[in-house]
Design an enzyme around this catalytic site. Structure first.
Site, mmCIF file in Angstrom:
data_model
loop_
_atom_site.group_PDB
_atom_site.id
_atom_site.type_symbol
_atom_site.label_atom_id
_atom_site.label_comp_id
_atom_site.label_asym_id
_atom_site.label_seq_id
_atom_site.Cartn_x
_atom_site.Cartn_y
_atom_site.Cartn_z
ATOM 1 N N CYS A 92 0.893 -1.167 0.000
ATOM 2 C CA CYS A 92 0.000 0.000 0.000
ATOM 3 C C CYS A 92 0.922 1.204 0.000
ATOM 4 O O CYS A 92 1.478 1.553 1.045
ATOM 5 C CB CYS A 92 -0.923 0.013 1.219
ATOM 6 S SG CYS A 92 -1.972 1.494 1.280
ATOM 7 N N SER A 135 -1.355 1.968 4.551
ATOM 8 C CA SER A 135 -1.159 0.648 5.148
ATOM 9 C C SER A 135 -2.348 -0.270 4.903
ATOM 10 O O SER A 135 -2.633 -1.128 5.719
ATOM 11 C CB SER A 135 -0.912 0.807 6.648
ATOM 12 O OG SER A 135 -1.945 1.597 7.216
ATOM 13 N N CYS A 136 -3.055 -0.083 3.788
ATOM 14 C CA CYS A 136 -4.182 -0.964 3.491
ATOM 15 C C CYS A 136 -3.671 -2.397 3.327
ATOM 16 O O CYS A 136 -2.631 -2.627 2.710
ATOM 17 C CB CYS A 136 -4.905 -0.489 2.231
ATOM 18 S SG CYS A 136 -5.710 1.110 2.474
#
Lengths: 220, 116
Positions: free
Chosen positions: A120, A124-125
């Site tokens: 990501c 922070s996906c």
């Protein structure tokens, strides 16, 4: 926000500063801020304290073991794998693993020709319903910056060296689209049960930075 | 080279050169896990969704983004977004933060107001 008292000053250098671990348990300015926000919103009826506790329990219940079970099932059940690759979220939900958010899940199958890597770049996906919270390095600049530009050198830092003819596809996650890598089943694992296979599958393999390998000496 | 601060917002790091990856793991402190749970609950109740949170972090600017830890940024972004939406006021939050700090100090047995 005018009196931010920071807790900096520990002397090691990394891309993402964190508060020093304080032995006296004195909460940081930001911990106090989090507590104050949460208490005010609970008092005003936006949600309950029990919802926060339930969500903490839910977060604790999500670990890479869930993803590993999905991978092992896909390795041993061809019809399941077809469904998983066609509709990741619905197929995972059929296993009884709930998605607690609106995210979609795309499962990416590694093959002898193509290796997948997830990142990501913006934040922070991560496929949290099936892997839990991401590792620290996944959230920090070095991985986010470099994975899309120099994936082979990133993989090499994790000890993963792929032949030049293997294409590396890097998938940049978004707030709605999350990815999970279906690693290659290791050669020589035909004798292993689904549960034994699941035990071999690591978080890092499902991010795509490592391969799944048999323990030394267990090849048959 | 000032154009890069406009064309590259703080979160937009994809493709930049950067240091080797530090693979050491970080166990979340209890407050960090609470902060994560708070983010999820804020999303469930449509107070702050994931995209708003990300933009809220970006809106902190590169200096704050660079100096705060991951969940510290989230906490500050939540505060700013809730102010913008009129859910909380800065006065509400400042007052409650003083109360929380005093209460936690008292629970630890410190003298009230120490260090404030």
């Amino acid at each position: 926000m005018t009196e931010a008292r920071t807790n900096r000053g520990h002397d090691h250098d990394h891309g993402d500063p964190h508060a020093p671990i304080v032995a006296d348990g004195q909460p940081s300015y930001y911990e106090i801020m989090e507590t104050a926000i949460r208490e005010l919103l609970v008092e005003r009826g936006h949600f309950t304290a029990a919802e926060i506790h339930r969500q903490i329990d839910l977060l604790d219940s999500r670990t890479p073991a869930l993803g590993a079970a999905i991978v092992a099932r896909a390795w041993t059940d061809p019809a399941f794998k077809v469904r998983l690759l066609a509709d990741g979220r619905a197929t995972v939900e059929d296993l009884g693993i709930s998605f607690y958010d609106d995210t979609g899940l795309v499962v990416l199958e590694n093959t002898p020709e193509v290796h997948h890597l997830i990142v990501c770049t913006l934040c922070s996906c991560y496929p949290r319903p099936v892997l839990g919270l991401p590792p620290e390095w996944y959230k920090l600049k070095p991985y986010r910056a470099r994975a899309v530009a120099e994936p082979r050198s990133v993989l090499a830092e994790f000890g993963t060296v792929l032949p030049d003819e293997v294409e590396i596809q890097v998938h940049d996650s978004t707030s709605m689209a999350r990815y999970l890598v279906l690693p290659r089943r290791p050669d020589g694992s035909d004798h292993l049960s689904e549960a034994e296979l699941a035990a071999l599958v690591t978080r890092d393999a499902m991010i795509g930075v490592r391969l799944v390998e048999l323990p030394q000496g267990s090849r048959s | 080279m000032s154009d890069v601060i406009v064309t590259r917002l703080p979160n937009d790091v994809g493709g930049l050169s950067a240091a080797p990856i530090d693979q050491s793991d970080h166990v979340l402190a209890p407050w960090e896990k609470r902060c994560h749970a708070l983010a999820d609950v804020l999303d469930f109740h449509k107070l702050i969704n994931t995209e708003e949170k990300r933009r809220g972090v970006e809106a902190l600017g590169s200096e704050i983004v660079g100096k705060l830890s991951y969940y510290e940024r989230w906490a500050v972004a939540f505060a700013n977004i809730l102010f913008q939406k009129g859910v909380l006021t800065p006065e509400d939050l400042a007052k409650r933060m003083r109360e929380v700090e005093r209460r936690l100090a008292a629970e630890r047995g410190d003298s009230p107001g120490a260090g404030i």
